[in-house]
Scaffold this active site. Structure first.
Site, short mmCIF file in Angstrom:
data_model
loop_
_atom_site.label_atom_id
_atom_site.label_comp_id
_atom_site.label_asym_id
_atom_site.label_seq_id
_atom_site.Cartn_x
_atom_site.Cartn_y
_atom_site.Cartn_z
N SER A 1 -23.62 5.26 -7.62
CA SER A 1 -24.83 4.55 -7.23
C SER A 1 -24.63 3.63 -6.02
CB SER A 1 -25.37 3.74 -8.41
OG SER A 1 -24.49 2.70 -8.73
N LYS B 1 -25.29 -3.50 -8.55
CA LYS B 1 -26.35 -3.19 -7.60
C LYS B 1 -26.45 -4.30 -6.55
CE LYS B 1 -28.53 0.41 -9.63
NZ LYS B 1 -27.52 0.60 -10.68
#
Lengths: 202, 202
Positions: free
Chosen positions: A121, A159
């Site tokens: 990710s 993130k």
DNA sequence: GTTGAATGTTCTCCTTTTGTTCTCTATCCT
DNA sequence: AGGATAGAGAACAAAAGGAGAACATTCAAC
């Protein structure tokens, strides 16, 4: 200190043994270094034995053993020499005032912990599957930081953190094929801020 | 205290040894500092020996040894708690039998040195501008390794290494907008193989 | 065992690399 | 000016190491 010839012979022997599982003959060492003289290799190998880096079984074919000692004789230091800056198409340029890399102060610090990353990710931020990241424990973050966040006290995720209007928070992956999450701030708990990333290729 | 010239000579010698594994000749030191006088280097090196920073083996070619800094002792542990594996959408999972990350054994080792990367040529391998890489000195590489290579004894570059037919070597960047180099093996000298990469976000 | 190729050992001869020493200059700093 | 620092370049001798030959051993195949 080894001479260049001794160094090359020693490196060759180490490589050969780890590749083949047995020691090279003198002719093979010579060929490996681009020469043809077994006699010359014999001298080199004798010198290496005298330096204590290898052990010889005189007369035996391929009678070379590596001396198992810590390494090359040097204790691994807590620092590494930092040779300079490498840029494609240029010689390595020394960095003034920065000749050693102190890993301790480079990576360690208070309230830090490590995590192994799984998944792609953050791939566009240069963080790949299998990398290790070092995180500083913190329950707050600056806009744009990469954070470890806990969503609904349940899911953990790595993130990029952005504040959005209305007390909402965006957690954005660095991967074009994934969608950013926009969540109410109450559902998100910051656990730490990414301070470094490392990867090994062994 | 050292004179500026002595300092430069000393730094050059240290870097050279960690890069090549043996000491430089006086001519190489001179060239490394942009001059051409072996005689002058001889004086500098004598001064360094008098200052106790190096040891000389008189008459020997490349007869320079670094004096081991005292205070070596053992490398401090340099560990971080390794909390586990983080994957988007899941809680952090502990990794059995691996609760601490030992940076020392993770990153350090014999014959290693560090380089700061400049440029984006390896960006798709997750190596970004400004990252630090750790390189194990070696003059050989396996197909597919990322290597530090010297082209024409002049330019240094960090690329992925591939053998090609006809004794040619491909040095491939990991960046779609750049072209791989395919060169005659004689023009390429491998200086080391990438063993790890690290980045800080401070 | 016998045998023969593979391989270590020893030497001699040479070439190239490299340390060493010197002399002369050129800066820089006080 | 005077000393410290350091570069250029030449000349010399020693060290490193390659070539190649000759001989001795090892070792696996027979």
């Amino acid at each position: 200190m080894l001479t260049p010839g001794q160094r090359k012979v020693f490196d060759f022997i180490k490589d050969y043994i780890s590749r083949e599982g047995f020691a090279p003959s003198l002719a093979e060492i010579a060929a490996g270094l681009g020469t043809s003289s077994r006699g010359s290799m014999h001298k080199q190998v004798q010198a290496l034995a005298a330096a204590g880096l290898i052990r010889l079984l005189p007369g035996r074919k391929r009678g070379i053993e590596l001396v198992e000692d810590g390494a090359d004789g040097d204790t691994p230091p807590a620092t590494l020499p930092l040779l300079g800056r490498i840029a494609a198409g240029q010689p390595i340029q020394a960095i003034p005032d920065e000749q050693t890399l102190n890993l301790t102060e480079f990576l360690l610090g208070p309230n830090r912990f490590a995590l192994r990353v799984q998944g792609d990710s953050m791939i566009e931020a240069g963080i790949l599957d299998g990398d290790t990241v070092i995180v500083r424990r913190s329950d707050t973050a600056e806009d744009g930081d990469i954070v470890v966040a806990l969503i609904d006290n349940e899911e953990a995720t790595l993130k990029r953190f952005h504040r959005r209007v209305g007390g909402r928070i965006e957690l954005a992956p660095e991967n074009r094929s994934l969608r950013p999450l926009v969540l109410d701030a109450r559902r998100v708990r910051i656990q730490g801020v990414l301070v470094s990333q490392l990867r090994t290729y062994d």
